[in-house]
Design an enzyme around this catalytic site. Sequence first.
Site, PDB file in Angstrom:
ATOM      1  N   TRP A 179       0.974  -1.087  -0.141  1.00  0.00           N
ATOM      2  CA  TRP A 179      -0.125  -0.023  -0.125  1.00  0.00           C
ATOM      3  C   TRP A 179       0.857   1.086  -0.072  1.00  0.00           C
ATOM      4  CZ3 TRP A 179      -4.782   0.383  -1.205  1.00  0.00           C
ATOM      5  CH2 TRP A 179      -5.575   1.632  -1.066  1.00  0.00           C
ATOM      6  N   GLN A 226      -4.067  10.650   4.277  1.00  0.00           N
ATOM      7  CA  GLN A 226      -2.715  10.466   4.506  1.00  0.00           C
ATOM      8  C   GLN A 226      -2.242   8.915   3.877  1.00  0.00           C
ATOM      9  OE1 GLN A 226      -1.979   7.708   6.903  1.00  0.00           O
ATOM     10  NE2 GLN A 226       0.099   8.033   7.102  1.00  0.00           N
ATOM     11  N   GLY A 249      -1.623   5.903   4.878  1.00  0.00           N
ATOM     12  CA  GLY A 249      -2.092   4.609   5.333  1.00  0.00           C
ATOM     13  C   GLY A 249      -3.776   4.448   4.997  1.00  0.00           C
ATOM     14  N   LYS A 250      -4.503   5.466   4.712  1.00  0.00           N
ATOM     15  CA  LYS A 250      -5.945   5.628   4.542  1.00  0.00           C
ATOM     16  C   LYS A 250      -6.360   4.967   3.160  1.00  0.00           C
ATOM     17  CE  LYS A 250      -6.437   8.188   8.176  1.00  0.00           C
ATOM     18  NZ  LYS A 250      -4.824   8.181   8.473  1.00  0.00           N
ATOM     19  N   VAL A 251      -7.607   4.594   3.297  1.00  0.00           N
ATOM     20  CA  VAL A 251      -7.951   3.846   2.017  1.00  0.00           C
ATOM     21  C   VAL A 251      -8.231   4.650   0.685  1.00  0.00           C
ATOM     22  CG1 VAL A 251      -9.473   2.250   3.490  1.00  0.00           C
ATOM     23  CG2 VAL A 251     -10.685   4.052   2.731  1.00  0.00           C
TER      24      VAL A 251
END
Length: 423
Positions: free
Chosen positions: A14, A192, A194-196
């Site tokens: 990711w 940010q 890490g967000k989906v």
Amino acid sequence: MKSAVKNELKWPEWPQFEQSAITNLLQVFENKRWAISGYWTGQESMEQKFAQAFAEYNQVKYCVPTTGGSAALVIALEACGVGHGDEVIVPALTWLATATSVLNVNALPVLVDVEPDTYCIDPIKIEAAITDKTKAIIPVHLYGCMANMDEIMRIAEKYNLYVIEDSAQSHGSVWNGKKAGAIGHIGCFSMQQGKVLTSGEGGAAITNDPVLFARMEQLRADSRMIVSGHNLHYGDMQLVAKGEVQGKNFCMSEFHAAILLGQLELLDSQNALREANARYLDKQLAKIPGLKIMKRYELVEKQTYYGYAVRFDRAYYNDIEAEVFCEKLRNELMMGNFSLHPPYPPIHKSKLFCPWTLKRFDPAIAKDESYWRSLELPVSQSAELECIIFHHAVLLSSRDHIDLIVSAFHKVAQEVESGRSAI
């Protein structure tokens, strides 16, 4: 032979992206307009394209892109008139920006505990915390759960309070026909890394209220507003002075907006895969002794999973703490701690939360270390000891990989049973 199989494990990385994001970025380079504060070049800005697309996605009228989720919360609070001497109710269990954003408008974050089966703010605790200084509630949709928005909106209406949804972890969730962020007066999002939905950094605030929108637009652009491109000439400024409310520079760049336009195309399909794998995990892990599945309200029609949370009975697992449990699973699954970790520490116990260290905060809101550290919010405090979080990228795996997670939990449970038998 077993270690060789482990070394071949490959979990999804990711962020993920498609060619459309690259194409959009190249257009920004070629257009020579790299910010909404840049001059008009005859083409609609990527920032405004994203604002329109994200508003449409969330079925609301307005969207104001920002530099980050914290900036979105700040302009939302200030648009609602929250400031010095006011109080804002926030959950104790969340990323600390929910609380520090309140501090940054010179208001006091009032921490309340969360529900044990969702880790979202407890409506019963909300009502008990309301005073004549309370101006707003910030529910947070945390990890893979939604807060009880019907009850929160009922309380807000009863006491004439604003509701600002912190939807940083819930892009695309649906509660009774409405998207997360579109239920309260304003919804705030983070983009940010890490967000989906991500562009590395970035954020947005959405609303259906034209007055709140007009204020937020100025608050994020140094008191300026965007004018339509229909009457602009090449080289004109699209941001014009309005001056109705003092703002700051929280404008999203064209590069971030370009990436988000590409990422938005992937969001629904990725969310659907995450949700399917999460529901499968719910069914399989519920069969394992000592594990507890998070609650999903019946009104949740679609659920986004920023993190997949699994609670465990510490007494059953010989009082081990979550970090130890995580380490056992990491060793079995060959994962790093980005993918698998305990929940956040509660705000008042987090080393990162230390407002008393800055002189710019009024002592009445910064208080001192002993005040914050002495707060007792038992559910929030127990979470980091008895819960495990898988990052949402893990839920983009094949079903075979998801079965490996189930097997890893079985193995830890079997170790516990073996340990009991040996006593």
